[in-house]
Design an enzyme around this catalytic site. Structure first.
Site, PDB file in Angstrom:
ATOM      1  N   LYS A 184       0.855  -1.197   0.000  1.00 43.65           N
ATOM      2  CA  LYS A 184       0.000   0.000   0.000  1.00 43.65           C
ATOM      3  C   LYS A 184       0.886   1.239   0.000  1.00 43.65           C
ATOM      4  CE  LYS A 184      -1.905   2.709   3.004  1.00 43.65           C
ATOM      5  NZ  LYS A 184      -1.809   3.978   2.230  1.00 43.65           N
ATOM      6  N   GLU A 259      10.456   0.979  10.271  1.00 44.29           N
ATOM      7  CA  GLU A 259      11.423   2.057   9.995  1.00 44.29           C
ATOM      8  C   GLU A 259      10.716   3.357  10.299  1.00 44.29           C
ATOM      9  OE1 GLU A 259      14.854   2.047   9.543  1.00 44.29           O
ATOM     10  OE2 GLU A 259      14.404   0.579   7.989  1.00 44.29           O
ATOM     11  N   CYS A 293      13.323  10.870   7.494  1.00 47.91           N
ATOM     12  CA  CYS A 293      13.265  10.250   8.820  1.00 47.91           C
ATOM     13  C   CYS A 293      14.571  10.485   9.568  1.00 47.91           C
ATOM     14  CB  CYS A 293      12.960   8.769   8.694  1.00 47.91           C
ATOM     15  SG  CYS A 293      13.993   7.947   7.492  1.00 47.91           S
ATOM     16  N   GLU A 390       9.453  15.262  16.292  1.00 50.32           N
ATOM     17  CA  GLU A 390       9.804  15.215  14.881  1.00 50.32           C
ATOM     18  C   GLU A 390       8.878  16.174  14.129  1.00 50.32           C
ATOM     19  OE1 GLU A 390       8.948  11.578  12.599  1.00 50.32           O
ATOM     20  OE2 GLU A 390      10.940  11.817  11.733  1.00 50.32           O
TER      21      GLU A 390
HETATM   22  P1  NAP Z   1       1.802   7.458   8.711  1.00 48.17           P
HETATM   23  O1  NAP Z   1       0.414   7.593   9.206  1.00 48.17           O
HETATM   24  O2  NAP Z   1       2.718   6.659   9.535  1.00 48.17           O
HETATM   25  O3  NAP Z   1       1.723   6.850   7.230  1.00 48.17           O
HETATM   26  C1  NAP Z   1       2.618   5.922   6.667  1.00 48.17           C
HETATM   27  C2  NAP Z   1       1.852   4.849   5.925  1.00 48.17           C
HETATM   28  O4  NAP Z   1       1.076   4.074   6.848  1.00 48.17           O
HETATM   29  C3  NAP Z   1       0.859   5.392   4.910  1.00 48.17           C
HETATM   30  O5  NAP Z   1       0.818   4.521   3.793  1.00 48.17           O
HETATM   31  C4  NAP Z   1      -0.430   5.358   5.695  1.00 48.17           C
HETATM   32  O6  NAP Z   1      -1.598   5.402   4.932  1.00 48.17           O
HETATM   33  C5  NAP Z   1      -0.290   4.045   6.431  1.00 48.17           C
HETATM   34  N1  NAP Z   1      -1.180   3.903   7.588  1.00 48.17           N
HETATM   35  C6  NAP Z   1      -1.750   4.883   8.341  1.00 48.17           C
HETATM   36  N2  NAP Z   1      -2.515   4.344   9.323  1.00 48.17           N
HETATM   37  C7  NAP Z   1      -2.433   3.007   9.189  1.00 48.17           C
HETATM   38  C8  NAP Z   1      -3.004   1.903   9.892  1.00 48.17           C
HETATM   39  N3  NAP Z   1      -3.803   2.070  10.941  1.00 48.17           N
HETATM   40  N4  NAP Z   1      -2.708   0.651   9.480  1.00 48.17           N
HETATM   41  C9  NAP Z   1      -1.884   0.455   8.430  1.00 48.17           C
HETATM   42  N5  NAP Z   1      -1.330   1.452   7.720  1.00 48.17           N
HETATM   43  C10 NAP Z   1      -1.576   2.715   8.098  1.00 48.17           C
HETATM   44  O7  NAP Z   1       2.467   8.858   8.443  1.00 48.17           O
HETATM   45  P2  NAP Z   1       1.780  10.215   7.887  1.00 48.17           P
HETATM   46  O8  NAP Z   1       0.450  10.442   8.504  1.00 48.17           O
HETATM   47  O9  NAP Z   1       1.856  10.175   6.410  1.00 48.17           O
HETATM   48  O10 NAP Z   1       2.817  11.296   8.434  1.00 48.17           O
HETATM   49  C11 NAP Z   1       2.757  11.685   9.799  1.00 48.17           C
HETATM   50  C12 NAP Z   1       4.140  11.829  10.394  1.00 48.17           C
HETATM   51  O11 NAP Z   1       4.839  10.595  10.301  1.00 48.17           O
HETATM   52  C13 NAP Z   1       5.073  12.805   9.691  1.00 48.17           C
HETATM   53  O12 NAP Z   1       4.833  14.111  10.066  1.00 48.17           O
HETATM   54  C14 NAP Z   1       6.409  12.310  10.150  1.00 48.17           C
HETATM   55  O13 NAP Z   1       6.715  12.789  11.422  1.00 48.17           O
HETATM   56  C15 NAP Z   1       6.217  10.809  10.190  1.00 48.17           C
HETATM   57  N6  NAP Z   1       6.717  10.150   8.960  1.00 48.17           N
HETATM   58  C16 NAP Z   1       7.878   9.463   9.020  1.00 48.17           C
HETATM   59  C17 NAP Z   1       8.376   8.870   7.867  1.00 48.17           C
HETATM   60  C18 NAP Z   1       9.646   8.085   7.851  1.00 48.17           C
HETATM   61  O14 NAP Z   1      10.263   7.974   6.803  1.00 48.17           O
HETATM   62  N7  NAP Z   1      10.051   7.491   8.949  1.00 48.17           N
HETATM   63  C19 NAP Z   1       7.705   9.007   6.659  1.00 48.17           C
HETATM   64  C20 NAP Z   1       6.503   9.708   6.631  1.00 48.17           C
HETATM   65  C21 NAP Z   1       6.029  10.271   7.794  1.00 48.17           C
HETATM   66  P3  NAP Z   1      -2.192   6.839   4.487  1.00 48.17           P
HETATM   67  O15 NAP Z   1      -1.662   7.004   3.116  1.00 48.17           O
HETATM   68  O16 NAP Z   1      -3.652   6.759   4.514  1.00 48.17           O
HETATM   69  O17 NAP Z   1      -1.696   7.865   5.444  1.00 48.17           O
END
Ligand code: NAP
Ligand code: MG
Length: 487
Positions: A184, A259, A293, A390
């Site tokens: 996904k 990660e 990250c 972060e």
């Molecule tokens: P996120 O919620 O962790 O999203 C990452 C992935 O997980 C997306 O594909 C997301 O789908 C999916 N996801 C969300 N809820 C889920 C669930 N309950 N079960 C399974 N998969 C799920 O991150 P975000 O909301 O995009 O960003 C929020 C914060 O996360 C950022 O501000 C940053 O601090 C952090 N972040 C860290 C990294 C990294 O490289 N470590 C990358 C991105 C963000 P959706 O597409 O629907 O969201």
């Protein structure tokens, strides 16, 4: 701001399941937008639990009965190389789609992200026929050996910050190991992942090995996580989502690599090459619009050089060119979406409220698209929100230090542990800090240096397991011990 926007041919917007392009069963779609002008680029099929069900069934069948895990390992490697050749052939169009969907400068997508992705997949292609067990001298009249077998169906959930590169980090080891997968992509950036699925199919990856279900986390993502037919989850994203995933996958005992984020310390000593360190501090925070990250978001500067060093870093931030991702002069594009943009702006406000000094930046750029000025806060204290959380944007927090033990304690006083960097000409100090910093990667006199062969991952709440290198492959393998009586 001039906005010449190319219009690459976006051919893949449906779900990719069992080698077929199909709409979601609900018929629903969602918009993916261009964060530089907030316009819709394409409508993408919105998968949810029923679609995930089909995708897992296809991946399960491809694993349990299909040719991929049974293929001569060298053949798997060849197909992966062919996949890379096809990526190379379409690199310009892929880069344009990546830049359009994510907002990153075209030249970064074209010359950094995609070449790194290709290198990662080629690196793992090389591993395909080198996965082997050991023979173990056990007591008694027995022959004992181990086999390294693919873990099965991998559920892969990725974020939006490096869409193509994250696909490579996930598909490379999975394909080399002989796994099948359901991915996904992030809702903000589904387009290049879908194009890559098409190229993999063209390269000869059999139907059902790669399945892509764009959609939302709580529906499509959660369905992958809970599905009993999925053996392993590989997730990159936020800690909060990771914790939900751990809870939701407990009942089916999935293998897991996570990660996650960071608040990485970037430490500059007075005896460093200060020009190089300033450049490293600048890139360490601002690369990819600060959406990394491993961003070096806490810059610790030794007291004796603090003011002059900060001046250099501020100057670099001021000069950073923010604008249209398709302009070759642009160094920084927009943040990925409105939610991220607003989160960053609220942290900038919080920093000011808490008494930090905004030395440069702090404002939105323009009134269309999610552009944020490269921002540097000085006089930051450890307990401030901008030093702890972060932010995931172009916002640097500068902290002072003098005593080295105190520095180590402060640098480690975070729930994260993804990366750290040290700038010094003193070799002993560099190695001593490399040992004492609690982080999965420590860079010395450099920042953001990645290699497909070098493992990457977190200590503490930055996750567990490693990606890249041999360790990254291990995460897609099970060890089987075979004991044969010779009596
Ligand atoms: P996120 O919620 O962790 O999203 C990452 C992935 O997980 C997306 O594909 C997301 O789908 C999916 N996801 C969300 N809820 C889920 C669930 N309950 N079960 C399974 N998969 C799920 O991150 P975000 O909301 O995009 O960003 C929020 C914060 O996360 C950022 O501000 C940053 O601090 C952090 N972040 C860290 C990294 C990294 O490289 N470590 C990358 C991105 C963000 P959706 O597409 O629907 O969201
Ligand atoms: Mg988008």
């Amino acid at each position: 701001m001039p906005h010449s926007v190319p219009s690459p041919n976006i051919r893949q917007t449906q779900l990719f399941i069992n080698g077929q392009w199909i709409p979601s069963q609900s018929g629903k779609t969602f918009d993916t937008i261009n964060p530089a002008n907030e316009e819709v680029i394409a409508e993408v099929a919105e998968g949810d639990a029923v679609d995930v069900e089909c995708a897992v069934e296809a991946a399960r069948r491809a694993f349990d009965e299909g040719p991929w895990p049974r293929l001569n390992a060298r053949e798997r490697g060849k197909i992966m190389h062919r996949f890379c050749d096809l990526i190379d052939e379409e690199i310009d169009e892929l880069a344009a789609i990546e830049s359009l969907d994510n907002g990153k400068p075209l030249k970064d997508a074209r010359h950094v992200d995609i070449p790194l992705a290709v290198e990662c997949i080629r690196y793992y292609a090389g591993w395909a026929d080198k996965i082997q067990g050991t023979t173990i001298p056990v007591n008694g009249d027995f022959l004992c050996y181990t086999r390294r077998e693919p873990v099965g169906v991998a559920g892969q959930i990725i974020p939006w910050n490096f869409p193509i590169l994250m696909v490579a980090w996930k598909w490379g080891p999975a394909l080399a190991a002989g796994c099948t997968l359901v991915m996904k992509p992030a809702e903000q950036t589904p387009l290049t992942c879908l194009r890559l699925a098409r190229l993999a199919q063209k390269a000869g990856v059999p139907d059902g090995v790669i399945n892509v279900v764009p959609g939302f986390g709580p529906t499509a993502g959660a369905a992958i996580v809970k599905h009993p037919g999925v053996d392993k989850i590989a997730f990159t994203g936020s800690g909060e989502t990771a914790k939900a995933i751990m809870r939701q996958s407990a009942d089916t005992m999935k293998r897991m690599t996570l990660e996650l984020g960071g608040k990485s310390p970037n430490i500059v000593f007075a005896d460093a090459n200060l020009e190089a360190a300033a450049e490293g501090a600048h890139i360490g925070i601002h690369l990819n619009q600060g959406q990394c990250c491993c961003a070096g978001s806490r810059l610790f500067v030794e007291d004796s050089i603090h003011d002059s060093f900060v001046e250099k870093v501020v100057e670099l931030s001021r000069k950073r060119r923010v604008g249209n991702p398709f302009d070759p002069a642009t160094e920084q594009g927009p943040q990925v979406d409105r939610a991220q943009f607003e989160k960053i702006m609220s942290y900038i406000e919080k920093g000011q409220e808490e008494g930090a000094v905004c030395a440069t930046g702090g404002q939105r750029v323009g009134d269309r698209g999610f552009f944020v000025e490269p921002t540097v806060f000085t006089e930051v204290h450890d307990e401030m929100a901008i030093a702890r959380d972060e932010i995931f944007g172009p916002v640097l927090s500068v902290l002072r230090f003098s005593d080295i033990d105190e520095l180590v304690r402060r640098a480690n006083a975070t729930t994260f542990g993804l990366a750290a960097a040290v700038w010094t000409r003193d070799v002993s100090k560099a190695h001593m800090l490399a040992e004492r910093l609690r982080a999965g990667t420590v860079w010395v006199n450099c920042y953001d240096v990645f290699d497909a062969a070098a493992p990457f991952g977190g200590f503490k709440q930055s996750g567990f397991g490693r990606e890249l290198g041999q360790r990254g492959l291990d995460a897609y393998l099970e060890d089987k011990t075979v004991t044969v009586s010779l009596g």
